[in-house]
Design a protein around this motif. Structure first.
Motif, PDB file in Angstrom:
ATOM      1  N   PHE A   1       0.799  -1.227   0.000  1.00 11.86           N
ATOM      2  CA  PHE A   1       0.000   0.000   0.000  1.00 11.86           C
ATOM      3  C   PHE A   1       0.835   1.282   0.000  1.00 11.86           C
ATOM      4  CE2 PHE A   1      -2.708  -3.261   1.930  1.00 11.86           C
ATOM      5  CZ  PHE A   1      -3.806  -3.188   1.078  1.00 11.86           C
ATOM      6  N   GLY A   2       2.148   1.157   0.133  1.00 12.45           N
ATOM      7  CA  GLY A   2       2.981   2.350   0.044  1.00 12.45           C
ATOM      8  C   GLY A   2       3.622   2.734   1.363  1.00 12.45           C
ATOM      9  N   ARG A   3       4.673   3.561   1.261  1.00  7.57           N
ATOM     10  CA  ARG A   3       5.402   3.981   2.456  1.00  7.57           C
ATOM     11  C   ARG A   3       4.677   5.113   3.192  1.00  7.57           C
ATOM     12  NH1 ARG A   3       7.614  -0.560   0.711  1.00  7.57           N
ATOM     13  NH2 ARG A   3       9.493  -0.345  -0.555  1.00  7.57           N
ATOM     14  N   LYS A   4       4.112   6.044   2.438  1.00  4.95           N
ATOM     15  CA  LYS A   4       3.524   7.241   3.046  1.00  4.95           C
ATOM     16  C   LYS A   4       2.387   6.931   4.018  1.00  4.95           C
ATOM     17  CE  LYS A   4       1.106  11.548   1.919  1.00  4.95           C
ATOM     18  NZ  LYS A   4       0.674  12.472   0.862  1.00  4.95           N
ATOM     19  N   PRO A   5       1.390   6.095   3.667  1.00  7.18           N
ATOM     20  CA  PRO A   5       0.300   5.842   4.625  1.00  7.18           C
ATOM     21  C   PRO A   5       0.792   5.299   5.953  1.00  7.18           C
ATOM     22  CG  PRO A   5      -0.255   4.971   2.460  1.00  7.18           C
ATOM     23  CD  PRO A   5       1.184   5.368   2.402  1.00  7.18           C
ATOM     24  N   PHE A   6       1.840   4.480   5.914  1.00  6.64           N
ATOM     25  CA  PHE A   6       2.323   3.865   7.143  1.00  6.64           C
ATOM     26  C   PHE A   6       3.235   4.802   7.927  1.00  6.64           C
ATOM     27  CE2 PHE A   6       0.751   0.389   4.687  1.00  6.64           C
ATOM     28  CZ  PHE A   6       0.134  -0.410   5.635  1.00  6.64           C
TER      29      PHE A   6
ATOM     30  N   VAL B   1       1.294   0.178  23.010  1.00  2.83           N
ATOM     31  CA  VAL B   1       0.932   0.889  21.778  1.00  2.83           C
ATOM     32  C   VAL B   1       2.153   1.625  21.220  1.00  2.83           C
ATOM     33  CG1 VAL B   1      -0.457   2.784  20.833  1.00  2.83           C
ATOM     34  CG2 VAL B   1      -1.506   1.111  22.362  1.00  2.83           C
ATOM     35  N   ILE B   2       2.899   2.294  22.095  1.00  2.00           N
ATOM     36  CA  ILE B   2       4.114   2.991  21.653  1.00  2.00           C
ATOM     37  C   ILE B   2       5.095   2.007  21.034  1.00  2.00           C
ATOM     38  CG2 ILE B   2       6.177   4.220  22.450  1.00  2.00           C
ATOM     39  CD1 ILE B   2       4.401   5.571  24.557  1.00  2.00           C
ATOM     40  N   ARG B   3       5.348   0.900  21.726  1.00  2.00           N
ATOM     41  CA  ARG B   3       6.329  -0.070  21.247  1.00  2.00           C
ATOM     42  C   ARG B   3       5.911  -0.633  19.885  1.00  2.00           C
ATOM     43  NH1 ARG B   3      10.249  -2.888  23.788  1.00  2.00           N
ATOM     44  NH2 ARG B   3      10.632  -0.815  24.662  1.00  2.00           N
ATOM     45  N   PHE B   4       4.601  -0.843  19.687  1.00  2.00           N
ATOM     46  CA  PHE B   4       4.115  -1.369  18.415  1.00  2.00           C
ATOM     47  C   PHE B   4       4.415  -0.403  17.273  1.00  2.00           C
ATOM     48  CE2 PHE B   4       0.944  -1.763  15.075  1.00  2.00           C
ATOM     49  CZ  PHE B   4       0.926  -3.122  14.828  1.00  2.00           C
ATOM     50  N   PHE B   5       4.174   0.891  17.482  1.00  2.00           N
ATOM     51  CA  PHE B   5       4.288   1.841  16.388  1.00  2.00           C
ATOM     52  C   PHE B   5       5.689   2.421  16.209  1.00  2.00           C
ATOM     53  CE2 PHE B   5      -0.377   1.955  16.931  1.00  2.00           C
ATOM     54  CZ  PHE B   5      -0.748   1.774  15.609  1.00  2.00           C
ATOM     55  N   VAL B   6       6.575   2.298  17.216  1.00  2.00           N
ATOM     56  CA  VAL B   6       7.951   2.772  16.998  1.00  2.00           C
ATOM     57  C   VAL B   6       8.783   1.736  16.253  1.00  2.00           C
ATOM     58  CG1 VAL B   6       7.931   4.239  19.049  1.00  2.00           C
ATOM     59  CG2 VAL B   6       8.870   1.915  19.219  1.00  2.00           C
ATOM     60  N   THR B   7       8.373   0.482  16.311  1.00  3.80           N
ATOM     61  CA  THR B   7       9.196  -0.588  15.740  1.00  3.80           C
ATOM     62  C   THR B   7       9.262  -0.587  14.212  1.00  3.80           C
ATOM     63  OG1 THR B   7       8.732  -1.959  17.677  1.00  3.80           O
ATOM     64  CG2 THR B   7       9.582  -3.081  15.731  1.00  3.80           C
ATOM     65  N   PRO B   8       8.176  -0.301  13.473  1.00  3.16           N
ATOM     66  CA  PRO B   8       8.264  -0.387  12.009  1.00  3.16           C
ATOM     67  C   PRO B   8       9.286   0.536  11.365  1.00  3.16           C
ATOM     68  CG  PRO B   8       5.971  -0.432  12.687  1.00  3.16           C
ATOM     69  CD  PRO B   8       6.764  -0.122  13.912  1.00  3.16           C
ATOM     70  N   ASP B   9       9.574   1.720  11.970  1.00  8.51           N
ATOM     71  CA  ASP B   9      10.611   2.629  11.446  1.00  8.51           C
ATOM     72  C   ASP B   9      10.448   2.900   9.956  1.00  8.51           C
ATOM     73  OD1 ASP B   9      11.955   3.126  13.833  1.00  8.51           O
ATOM     74  OD2 ASP B   9      13.163   1.320  13.660  1.00  8.51           O
ATOM     75  N   GLU B  10       9.254   3.302   9.540  1.00  7.49           N
ATOM     76  CA  GLU B  10       9.022   3.570   8.124  1.00  7.49           C
ATOM     77  C   GLU B  10       9.862   4.735   7.628  1.00  7.49           C
ATOM     78  OE1 GLU B  10       7.677   1.962   4.869  1.00  7.49           O
ATOM     79  OE2 GLU B  10       6.940   1.279   6.814  1.00  7.49           O
ATOM     80  N   GLN B  11      10.268   5.623   8.543  1.00  5.36           N
ATOM     81  CA  GLN B  11      11.117   6.748   8.138  1.00  5.36           C
ATOM     82  C   GLN B  11      12.470   6.269   7.629  1.00  5.36           C
ATOM     83  OE1 GLN B  11      10.090   6.135  11.189  1.00  5.36           O
ATOM     84  NE2 GLN B  11      11.723   6.319  12.698  1.00  5.36           N
ATOM     85  N   ILE B  12      12.926   5.103   8.105  1.00  3.52           N
ATOM     86  CA  ILE B  12      14.186   4.558   7.612  1.00  3.52           C
ATOM     87  C   ILE B  12      14.038   4.119   6.164  1.00  3.52           C
ATOM     88  CG2 ILE B  12      15.922   2.748   7.935  1.00  3.52           C
ATOM     89  CD1 ILE B  12      15.314   2.751  10.866  1.00  3.52           C
ATOM     90  N   VAL B  13      12.913   3.474   5.843  1.00  2.00           N
ATOM     91  CA  VAL B  13      12.656   3.065   4.463  1.00  2.00           C
ATOM     92  C   VAL B  13      12.616   4.298   3.553  1.00  2.00           C
ATOM     93  CG1 VAL B  13      11.089   1.837   2.919  1.00  2.00           C
ATOM     94  CG2 VAL B  13      11.369   1.057   5.276  1.00  2.00           C
TER      95      VAL B  13
END
Length: 491
Positions: free
Chosen positions: A130-135, A165-177
């Protein structure tokens, strides 16, 4: 029952309905993909402007600041949280037992939060579809939600929910992608470390919050979550309207949409060539584990993160050594400075000498600075000096983890990059769960006094670092300067 003729009529009618459903489904898919192709073409045609890269870097810095603060904020207020939730006695001996029990509970909380990340493995892989931006936007909003839960949290259960909740959403690191796919390959490490280094300076928000909101009795610690939550909410708004999808994703997705149904079916059936798949967690795991390069990066990741417990214990070490809350705040004002210096420097070193030599350097700094910090706390060194040492060991530790993430991204094909980085997160999570489990067992089962936490941290870290380096140097190929459109050879 009916006659044979009636059975045949029913069978033919059922087959006709099935074909009709399949045709309807195919028409809907075709219409949906036509709309998606049109959207991607429009997105690709959007002018970037000369300053877009700097604009993007600025907002990725802000996202990273929220990410770093959200990751470290619990460790920055853990002593106050333990006092608020667990301390009921004024007797020194009982207080020591209650403190160890509270720290053990929080260690168990971190272990449970890491186990829950199994959902996140599939969530992160969706970015390849679905893309990098939405995530990127969803993760930032999710971090804000977790911070607000901890801010409001009237009891331990709500606080733990906010932490998870914090731990769930900090882990994907979409900004790195985003950085991988937007930065020039010859400057990828430098730009990444520049963004991450700026984010490390953002960690000053934690001691600033402590200074502004926490009184001498430890009250007001929940308000420390307010500042990063406000920044995250503002960043999410601007990303919605001004961020652009990455070009590599757009081009990869458009190539897939142009494939005929027969070509897609051929790819789906070709189990040996997972690199052609359009994302997916299991496809990424099979692809990564099926080749030497990514398989050994995954193994190195587990070995390195078995030491993860040490990053949560600097405040308890200071508390056990008799430092006051005000002194801890002073130390926390200093550690982002040296952490940022490490992060800024390692990217340039990584682009100069390679990822593997950089890993050796970073882990050596981690061991030396952690050992000096533990010794200095025991000997009652100045808290500002101890804060600088905290920054050195945390900056070097996290930078080594980021180096492994960087090598993973540089070893993965574009159509599987987010999924493979999600697969690496699984191995990272395995190491973290095991590490937090060891710490929890030491504190709650063996009743380890809090004064021994520093020594336990050193003894845990050294074997993990040595094993990870042995396999990194002997089994993994260098990825410096890799073309992200071509994965590093797997075999």
């Amino acid at each position: 029952m009916g006659t044979p003729e009636e059975k045949e009529r029913r069978r033919l009618a059922a087959e006709a309905k099935k074909r009709e459903r399949e045709e309807t489904k195919e028409k809907r898919r075709f219409a949906s993909e036509a709309r998606e192709m049109k959207r991607l073409e429009k997105e690709k045609a959007r002018p970037k402007g000369k300053g877009y890269l700097w604009y993007l870097i600025f907002f990725l810095c802000l996202v990273y600041i929220v990410d770093e603060v959200a990751t470290g904020i619990h460790n920055g207020i853990v002593n106050e949280a333990v006092s608020s939730f667990f301390l009921t006695s004024s007797d020194p001996h009982l207080m020591s037992e209650e403190t160890s029990n509270g720290l053990g509970t929080f260690s168990t909380m971190e272990m449970v939060a890491n186990i829950l990340l199994v959902i996140g493995f599939f969530y992160k892989a969706l970015a390849d579809r679905f893309g990098r931006k939405p995530f990127l936007i969803a993760n930032t909003i999710g971090m804000v939600g977790g911070l607000l839960l901890c801010l409001w949290g009237p009891n331990l259960a709500v606080y733990i929910l906010g932490f998870c909740v914090i731990r769930f959403f900090v882990t994907p690191d979409e900004q790195i992608v985003y950085i991988f796919e937007s930065a020039p390959k010859e400057k990828r490490g430098s730009i990444y470390s520049g963004v991450k280094g700026t984010a490390e300076l953002g960690l000053l928000l934690i001691p600033l919050g402590r200074y502004l909101f926490i009184d001498s009795l430890g009250n007001g610690w929940r308000m420390v979550f307010l500042i990063p939550a406000c920044i995250g909410a503002a960043v999410s708004f601007f990303l919605c309207f001004f961020a652009r999808e990455t070009d590599p994703f757009i081009e990869s997705r458009m190539r897939f949409l142009k494939l005929s149904p027969a070509e897609r079916l051929s790819i789906a059936k070709e189990k040996k060539d997972q690199s052609k798949k359009q994302g997916g967690f299991f496809a990424a795991v099979r692809y990564g584990w099926g080749g030497k390069q990514l398989r050994w990066i995954f193994i190195v990741t587990i070995l390195f993160t078995l030491s993860r417990w040490i990053t949560s214990e600097y405040s308890p070490i200071l508390d056990a050594a008799g430092f006051t809350g005000a002194q801890t705040t002073n130390a926390l004002f200093m550690y982002p400075i040296t952490a940022a210096l490490i992060v800024f420097a390692y990217g340039f070193l990584s682009d100069k000498v390679g990822r593997k030599i950089t890993s050796i350097t970073l882990l050596a700094i981690t061991i030396v600075s952690l050992s000096l910090f533990v010794l200095g706390a025991y000997l009652q060194w100045n808290e500002f000096a101890l804060g600088l040492l905290i920054g050195l060991f945390l900056g070097a530790y996290w930078s080594n983890g980021d180096t492994l993430i960087l090598m993973t991204g540089e070893s993965a094909p574009t159509n599987l990059r987010a999924s493979i980085m999600s697969a690496q997160t699984m191995f990272y999570g395995i190491g973290m769960v095991a590490s937090q489990g060891l710490g929890s067992i030491a504190l709650k089962v063996f009743k380890m006094p809090s004064s021994y936490i520093g020594l336990f941290s050193i003894c845990l870290a050294i074997p993990c670092f040595i094993l990870s380096l042995v396999f990194l140097m002997g089994k993994v190929k260098e990825t410096k300067g890799a073309d992200i459109d071509k994965a590093v050879t797997q075999e």
